[in-house]
Design a protein around this motif. Structure first.
Motif, PDB file in Angstrom:
ATOM      1  N   GLU A  54      20.090 -24.696   8.540  1.00 24.86           N
ATOM      2  CA  GLU A  54      19.589 -23.563   7.768  1.00 24.86           C
ATOM      3  C   GLU A  54      18.476 -24.008   6.836  1.00 24.86           C
ATOM      4  OE1 GLU A  54      18.576 -20.495   7.235  1.00 24.86           O
ATOM      5  OE2 GLU A  54      20.650 -19.823   7.606  1.00 24.86           O
ATOM      6  N   VAL A  56      16.649 -21.175   5.044  1.00 29.07           N
ATOM      7  CA  VAL A  56      16.396 -20.050   4.141  1.00 29.07           C
ATOM      8  C   VAL A  56      17.713 -19.563   3.539  1.00 29.07           C
ATOM      9  CG1 VAL A  56      15.428 -17.739   3.915  1.00 29.07           C
ATOM     10  CG2 VAL A  56      14.406 -19.364   5.538  1.00 29.07           C
ATOM     11  N   TYR A  57      17.874 -19.744   2.246  1.00 27.90           N
ATOM     12  CA  TYR A  57      19.078 -19.327   1.522  1.00 27.90           C
ATOM     13  C   TYR A  57      18.687 -18.236   0.527  1.00 27.90           C
ATOM     14  CZ  TYR A  57      20.931 -23.793   3.288  1.00 27.90           C
ATOM     15  OH  TYR A  57      21.328 -24.835   4.082  1.00 27.90           O
ATOM     16  N   ASP A  58      18.809 -16.985   0.949  1.00 27.78           N
ATOM     17  CA  ASP A  58      18.381 -15.867   0.111  1.00 27.78           C
ATOM     18  C   ASP A  58      19.556 -15.301  -0.675  1.00 27.78           C
ATOM     19  OD1 ASP A  58      16.845 -13.845  -0.999  1.00 27.78           O
ATOM     20  OD2 ASP A  58      17.126 -12.510   0.717  1.00 27.78           O
ATOM     21  N   LEU A  63      14.920 -10.693   0.342  1.00 24.86           N
ATOM     22  CA  LEU A  63      14.283 -10.677   1.654  1.00 24.86           C
ATOM     23  C   LEU A  63      15.080  -9.808   2.619  1.00 24.86           C
ATOM     24  CD1 LEU A  63      13.589 -14.514   2.035  1.00 24.86           C
ATOM     25  CD2 LEU A  63      11.885 -12.768   1.466  1.00 24.86           C
ATOM     26  N   ASP A  65      16.433  -8.994   6.542  1.00 28.48           N
ATOM     27  CA  ASP A  65      16.884  -9.877   7.622  1.00 28.48           C
ATOM     28  C   ASP A  65      15.708 -10.308   8.491  1.00 28.48           C
ATOM     29  OD1 ASP A  65      19.459  -9.632   6.712  1.00 28.48           O
ATOM     30  OD2 ASP A  65      20.024  -8.069   8.166  1.00 28.48           O
ATOM     31  N   GLU A  67      12.613 -10.616   7.573  1.00 27.03           N
ATOM     32  CA  GLU A  67      11.793 -11.588   6.850  1.00 27.03           C
ATOM     33  C   GLU A  67      12.434 -12.963   6.843  1.00 27.03           C
ATOM     34  OE1 GLU A  67       9.407  -8.901   3.531  1.00 27.03           O
ATOM     35  OE2 GLU A  67      11.491  -9.480   3.140  1.00 27.03           O
ATOM     36  N   GLU A  68      13.752 -13.002   6.705  1.00 25.75           N
ATOM     37  CA  GLU A  68      14.449 -14.290   6.746  1.00 25.75           C
ATOM     38  C   GLU A  68      14.237 -14.976   8.091  1.00 25.75           C
ATOM     39  OE1 GLU A  68      18.475 -14.666   5.441  1.00 25.75           O
ATOM     40  OE2 GLU A  68      18.307 -13.019   4.016  1.00 25.75           O
ATOM     41  N   GLU A  69      14.369 -14.206   9.160  1.00 29.07           N
ATOM     42  CA  GLU A  69      14.194 -14.772  10.500  1.00 29.07           C
ATOM     43  C   GLU A  69      12.751 -15.209  10.719  1.00 29.07           C
ATOM     44  OE1 GLU A  69      15.434 -16.440  13.830  1.00 29.07           O
ATOM     45  OE2 GLU A  69      16.720 -15.473  12.308  1.00 29.07           O
ATOM     46  N   ARG A  72      12.357 -18.502   9.031  1.00 30.54           N
ATOM     47  CA  ARG A  72      13.016 -19.592   9.769  1.00 30.54           C
ATOM     48  C   ARG A  72      12.159 -20.057  10.948  1.00 30.54           C
ATOM     49  NH1 ARG A  72      17.634 -16.066   8.928  1.00 30.54           N
ATOM     50  NH2 ARG A  72      18.979 -16.949   7.294  1.00 30.54           N
ATOM     51  N   CYS A 185       8.159 -12.800   0.760  1.00 35.76           N
ATOM     52  CA  CYS A 185       8.107 -13.496   2.044  1.00 35.76           C
ATOM     53  C   CYS A 185       6.769 -14.197   2.233  1.00 35.76           C
ATOM     54  CB  CYS A 185       8.362 -12.514   3.191  1.00 35.76           C
ATOM     55  SG  CYS A 185       8.352 -13.286   4.827  1.00 35.76           S
ATOM     56  N   LYS A 262      25.572 -19.245   3.434  1.00 35.75           N
ATOM     57  CA  LYS A 262      25.559 -17.953   2.795  1.00 35.75           C
ATOM     58  C   LYS A 262      26.842 -17.183   3.021  1.00 35.75           C
ATOM     59  CE  LYS A 262      22.562 -13.965   2.229  1.00 35.75           C
ATOM     60  NZ  LYS A 262      21.300 -13.329   2.583  1.00 35.75           N
TER      61      LYS A 262
END
Length: 303
Positions: A54, A56-58, A63, A65, A67-69, A72, A185, A262
């Motif tokens: 991992e 990205v630890y939001d 963010l 989902d 944007e997190e992907e 990554r 982001c 998370k």
């Protein structure tokens, strides 16, 4: 007798220009050696296989989902390119004052000091680093969205620490600040891009043509220099050795965890005590030693 004279003349020339032959030899060894060194130095892939996958630890939930992907995927691509880890951590937690110190176990009441410790500890305990865990190559950007104590801190390690000085750290943080409120982001992507630009700056890729060209140029320059110092007239087969040699010398012209997941661990982020070292003022860039004894650089901006 003519053959003996020519042999003696050749011997004298080789003796006189021996320095330049040595120069050509040294240049050849350095050129070939440099090429071999670069080939051996080239990384073959990620060496640290124990750190969490991992990146990205939001924890602050700022963010989407998607944007997190997106982050990554972007990080994975950039890590492969520059061979350094990139981690992003967002949270919303007081990091300043006596009450926060007692509640979360900080060893200071200072915003900058505690932000630095959180970033360093998260990196060290998870064992991040592209080439090795704990003190490997990479960086982490933490973003605290707690009202009244908002701001980001960049912690660098390994070659990233070496590559980024105070001015460079400031530039990374200013790049984040540009989109800090309007587009988090994008702000985090700017952090990655900016760090990569400094790593690219210090890693010029040299192909085979460079080494061959360097060798050819070195030889040409040496030969031109040497021949320019020869006598104007070449000796003929029948001349005496003194025509080749004057006083024993040729005739010459005068001429440079998954530690925290998370979905497993609560969102409270705690730090230990005992950090040492300095250089952690806002917008720092200074080098210091973390709780774990690892070397880090970095700095932060408070909003």
């Amino acid at each position: 007798m003519d053959k003996e004279l020519k042999r003696e003349a050749k011997k004298q020339y080789l003796h006189y220009f021996r320095f330049w032959f040595i120069v050509v030899g040294v240049l050849l060894v350095l050129t070939v050696g440099t090429g071999i060194w670069h080939a051996l130095k080239k990384e073959t892939g990620r060496a640290n296989t124990t750190a969490p996958t991992e990146r990205v630890y939001d924890y602050a939930d700022i963010l989407t989902d998607e944007e997190e992907e997106k982050l990554r995927e972007y990080i994975a691509r950039k890590e492969a390119e520059v061979q350094a880890d990139f981690v992003i951590l967002t949270f919303s937690q007081p990091v300043e004052g006596q009450e926060a110190k007692e509640q979360y176990g900080y060893d200071s009441t200072d915003w900058e000091h505690n932000m630095m410790n959180i970033a360093d500890d998260f990196w060290d305990v998870n064992g991040y680093g592209f080439n090795k865990n704990f003190e490997g190559d990479g960086s982490i950007l933490i973003d605290n969205r707690y009202q009244g104590q908002r701001g980001e801190w960049l912690s660098t390690s390994g070659k990233v620490e070496d590559a980024l000085g105070t001015y460079d750290v400031e530039n990374v943080l200013y790049a984040v600040d540009t989109y800090y409120d309007s587009d988090p982001c994008r702000a985090y992507m700017r952090y990655i891009d900016k760090v990569c630009s400094y790593l690219d700056r210090g890693s010029i890729q040299l192909g085979p043509g460079y080494y061959l060209g360097a060798l050819i140029i070195s030889v040409i320059v040496t030969l031109v220099y040497a021949t320019s110092h020869l006598g104007k007239n070449r000796a003929k087969d029948t001349v005496a050795v003194n025509a080749y040699v004057n006083g024993g010398k040729p005739m010459l012209r005068n001429k440079g965890d998954d530690f925290i997941r998370k979905n497993v661990v609560s969102r409270r982020i705690e730090t230990s005590s005992g950090s040492s070292g300095g250089g952690h003022s806002s917008g720092g860039g200074g080098h210091h030693v973390s709780h774990s004894g690892a070397s880090h650089g970095g700095g932060g901006h408070r909003h």
